[in-house]
Design an enzyme around this catalytic site. Structure first.
Site, PDB file in Angstrom:
ATOM      1  N   GLY A  14       4.099   4.246   1.857  1.00 38.05           N
ATOM      2  CA  GLY A  14       4.405   5.636   2.236  1.00 38.05           C
ATOM      3  C   GLY A  14       5.583   5.681   3.203  1.00 38.05           C
ATOM      4  NE  ARG A  75       2.235   4.643  -2.478  1.00 40.56           N
ATOM      5  CZ  ARG A  75       1.865   4.785  -1.215  1.00 40.56           C
ATOM      6  NH1 ARG A  75       1.464   3.754  -0.503  1.00 40.56           N
ATOM      7  NH2 ARG A  75       1.891   5.947  -0.634  1.00 40.56           N
ATOM      8  CG  ASP A 106      -3.779  -2.208   5.677  1.00 40.34           C
ATOM      9  OD1 ASP A 106      -3.898  -2.833   6.738  1.00 40.34           O
ATOM     10  OD2 ASP A 106      -4.542  -2.313   4.700  1.00 40.34           O
ATOM     11  CB  THR A 129       1.922   3.773   8.411  1.00 41.01           C
ATOM     12  OG1 THR A 129       0.903   4.726   8.078  1.00 41.01           O
ATOM     13  CG2 THR A 129       1.374   2.860   9.488  1.00 41.01           C
ATOM     14  CG  ASP A 131      -1.811   7.037   7.620  1.00 36.21           C
ATOM     15  OD1 ASP A 131      -1.493   8.241   7.639  1.00 36.21           O
ATOM     16  OD2 ASP A 131      -1.885   6.370   6.569  1.00 36.21           O
ATOM     17  CG  ASP A 133      -3.646   2.922   9.046  1.00 31.78           C
ATOM     18  OD1 ASP A 133      -2.458   2.592   9.259  1.00 31.78           O
ATOM     19  OD2 ASP A 133      -4.100   3.111   7.914  1.00 31.78           O
ATOM     20  NE  ARG A 175      -3.135   4.491   2.953  1.00 29.59           N
ATOM     21  CZ  ARG A 175      -3.014   3.401   2.255  1.00 29.59           C
ATOM     22  NH1 ARG A 175      -4.067   2.836   1.736  1.00 29.59           N
ATOM     23  NH2 ARG A 175      -1.849   2.872   2.056  1.00 29.59           N
TER      24      ARG A 175
HETATM   25  P1  ATP Z   1       0.939   3.665   3.792  1.00 28.01           P
HETATM   26  O1  ATP Z   1      -0.100   3.171   4.772  1.00 28.01           O
HETATM   27  O2  ATP Z   1       1.902   4.560   4.456  1.00 28.01           O
HETATM   28  O3  ATP Z   1       0.377   4.230   2.535  1.00 28.01           O
HETATM   29  P2  ATP Z   1       1.274   1.016   2.675  1.00 28.01           P
HETATM   30  O4  ATP Z   1       2.286  -0.027   2.974  1.00 28.01           O
HETATM   31  O5  ATP Z   1      -0.141   0.707   3.088  1.00 28.01           O
HETATM   32  O6  ATP Z   1       1.802   2.377   3.323  1.00 28.01           O
HETATM   33  P3  ATP Z   1       0.562   0.634  -0.127  1.00 28.01           P
HETATM   34  O7  ATP Z   1       0.889   1.456  -1.320  1.00 28.01           O
HETATM   35  O8  ATP Z   1      -0.861   0.331   0.139  1.00 28.01           O
HETATM   36  O9  ATP Z   1       1.294   1.342   1.111  1.00 28.01           O
HETATM   37  O10 ATP Z   1       1.324  -0.789  -0.287  1.00 28.01           O
HETATM   38  C1  ATP Z   1       2.707  -0.851  -0.563  1.00 28.01           C
HETATM   39  C2  ATP Z   1       2.989  -1.959  -1.541  1.00 28.01           C
HETATM   40  O11 ATP Z   1       2.613  -3.228  -0.972  1.00 28.01           O
HETATM   41  C3  ATP Z   1       2.211  -1.910  -2.852  1.00 28.01           C
HETATM   42  O12 ATP Z   1       2.779  -1.001  -3.773  1.00 28.01           O
HETATM   43  C4  ATP Z   1       2.317  -3.336  -3.336  1.00 28.01           C
HETATM   44  O13 ATP Z   1       3.570  -3.596  -3.925  1.00 28.01           O
HETATM   45  C5  ATP Z   1       2.245  -4.110  -2.020  1.00 28.01           C
HETATM   46  N1  ATP Z   1       0.849  -4.579  -1.829  1.00 28.01           N
HETATM   47  C6  ATP Z   1      -0.199  -3.884  -1.336  1.00 28.01           C
HETATM   48  N2  ATP Z   1      -1.331  -4.624  -1.364  1.00 28.01           N
HETATM   49  C7  ATP Z   1      -0.987  -5.812  -1.905  1.00 28.01           C
HETATM   50  C8  ATP Z   1      -1.699  -7.015  -2.240  1.00 28.01           C
HETATM   51  N3  ATP Z   1      -3.013  -7.139  -2.011  1.00 28.01           N
HETATM   52  N4  ATP Z   1      -0.999  -8.038  -2.804  1.00 28.01           N
HETATM   53  C9  ATP Z   1       0.321  -7.930  -3.021  1.00 28.01           C
HETATM   54  N5  ATP Z   1       1.044  -6.833  -2.750  1.00 28.01           N
HETATM   55  C10 ATP Z   1       0.416  -5.791  -2.206  1.00 28.01           C
END
Ligand code: ATP
Length: 326
Positions: A14, A75, A106, A129, A131, A133, A175
């Site tokens: 995000g 993503r 995260d 982020t 959030d 978190d 979240r």
């Molecule tokens: P936000 O908290 O703002 O939503 P975020 O970084 O948590 O941001 P996610 O969509 O959960 O957003 O993760 C971003 C990208 O990180 C995913 O699209 C994926 O490419 C990668 N990713 C997340 N989890 C994994 C995992 N377990 N293994 C490998 N890559 C991952």
């Protein structure tokens, strides 16, 4: 002299206000320290698809005040597979990138951690982020701006709520975390917050109504954190309609506007400090850590710690809200 000659930088997951300030600081600090910088567009997706461009100091001019991320974000499901990560690694090799700065939440840091272990590749993460978190840092890039946006929106909702004697449930992001809802409620003078951290302990809605939160007032605003656990603002409003039909209830879901806007001074400063700290960390031979801030000091938080632990809510704030809203 550092063994690292060229760093790649990406934003993923995000978007959050302040990401541009972080991109700017990383780029300038890397160049200042004699490294080359490559901007990777659309997060891990753009890495795999080779959307990579050399960044000079002017590539990051005039962006500190802009919301969103000039590097775009995405993503990427491929990065969750070993094959996808191998493709990503090959691209880094092709471009001569020998360390990576990943800005995101995260999920982004989880992906970074797996990749760093698989290929023994140096990565430093920045907590980007709204959030707030992530464990190990008092605050994250984007959180303060989102909080200010929520406060401004609730101020406006209050004007109409008071004119009609209404009970408003305002849903905010987060979240599975209640930081935005709880601090947003304190900052905007809302009557209460319904947050996931407390949902399993007690019925927050029933408690609010039973303590007569509305007796001395002619309107009420309650902030609800989006979450399956809280049921969101719609879920709470449905319950009120059934169980407490005497209230004139309205719902407002703030949605994506919470992500937008020019970053606050606090987020710009935080992102700039963290961006510079990320390059310092690499120069300091730190690997696979997230940059955090604790008591106004920069700290290095191992990915494993930042990802695995749930960040606890400060329970004193529950009392602050309760006392200040009688
Ligand atoms: P936000 O908290 O703002 O939503 P975020 O970084 O948590 O941001 P996610 O969509 O959960 O957003 O993760 C971003 C990208 O990180 C995913 O699209 C994926 O490419 C990668 N990713 C997340 N989890 C994994 C995992 N377990 N293994 C490998 N890559 C991952």
């Amino acid at each position: 002299m550092s063994a690292i000659k060229c760093v790649g930088i990406l934003t993923s997951g995000g978007d959050a206000p302040g990401m541009n300030a972080a991109i700017r600081a990383v780029t300038r600090s890397a160049i200042y320290n004699g490294m080359r910088v490559k901007g990777i567009y659309r997060g891990y997706k753009g890495l795999i698809l080779d959307e990579i461009e050399e960044f000079k100091t002017q590539n990051v001019s005039n962006i500190i005040q802009r919301g969103g991320t000039i590097l775009k974000t995405a993503r990427c499901t491929e990065f969750r597979t070993p094959e996808g990560r191998k493709q990503a690694y090959d691209k880094l090799q092709e471009h001569g990138i020998d360390a990576l700065i990943a800005i995101g939440g995260d999920g982004t840091l989880t992906g970074a951690r797996i990749f760093a272990q698989e290929f023994n590749f140096p990565i430093v993460g920045l907590p980007g982020t709204i959030d707030n978190d992530l464990y190990g840092t008092d605050t994250t890039i984007g959180y303060d701006t989102a909080l200010n946006t929520i406060m401004e929106c609730v101020d406006k909702i209050r004007d109409t709520a008071t004119s009609h004697d209404r009970l408003f449930f305002v849903e905010v992001m987060g979240r599975d975390a209640g930081f935005l809802a709880l601090n947003g409620a304190i900052a905007s003078g809302a009557e209460a917050a319904i947050i996931p951290e407390i949902s399993l302990e007690k019925d927050q809605l029933a408690e609010m109504i039973e303590t007569g939160f509305r007796k001395s007032k002619n309107s009420s605003i309650v902030l609800v954190a989006e979450s399956e656990v809280t049921g969101g603002a719609m879920g709470v409003a449905e319950r009120v309609k059934k169980e407490y039909p005497q209230f004139d209830v309205r719902v407002s879901i703030l949605g994506h506007l919470q992500r937008g806007g020019s970053p606050s001074a606090q987020d710009r400063i935080l992102a700039t400090r963290m961006g510079i700290a990320a390059i310092d960390a690499l120069l300091d031979d730190q690997r696979n850590v997230m940059i955090g801030i604790q008591n106004d000091q920069i700290v290095y938080v191992p990915f494993a710690k930042a990802i695995k632990n749930d960040k606890p809510i400060n329970r004193d704030l529950l009392n602050t809200l309760r006392v200040s809203s009688i």
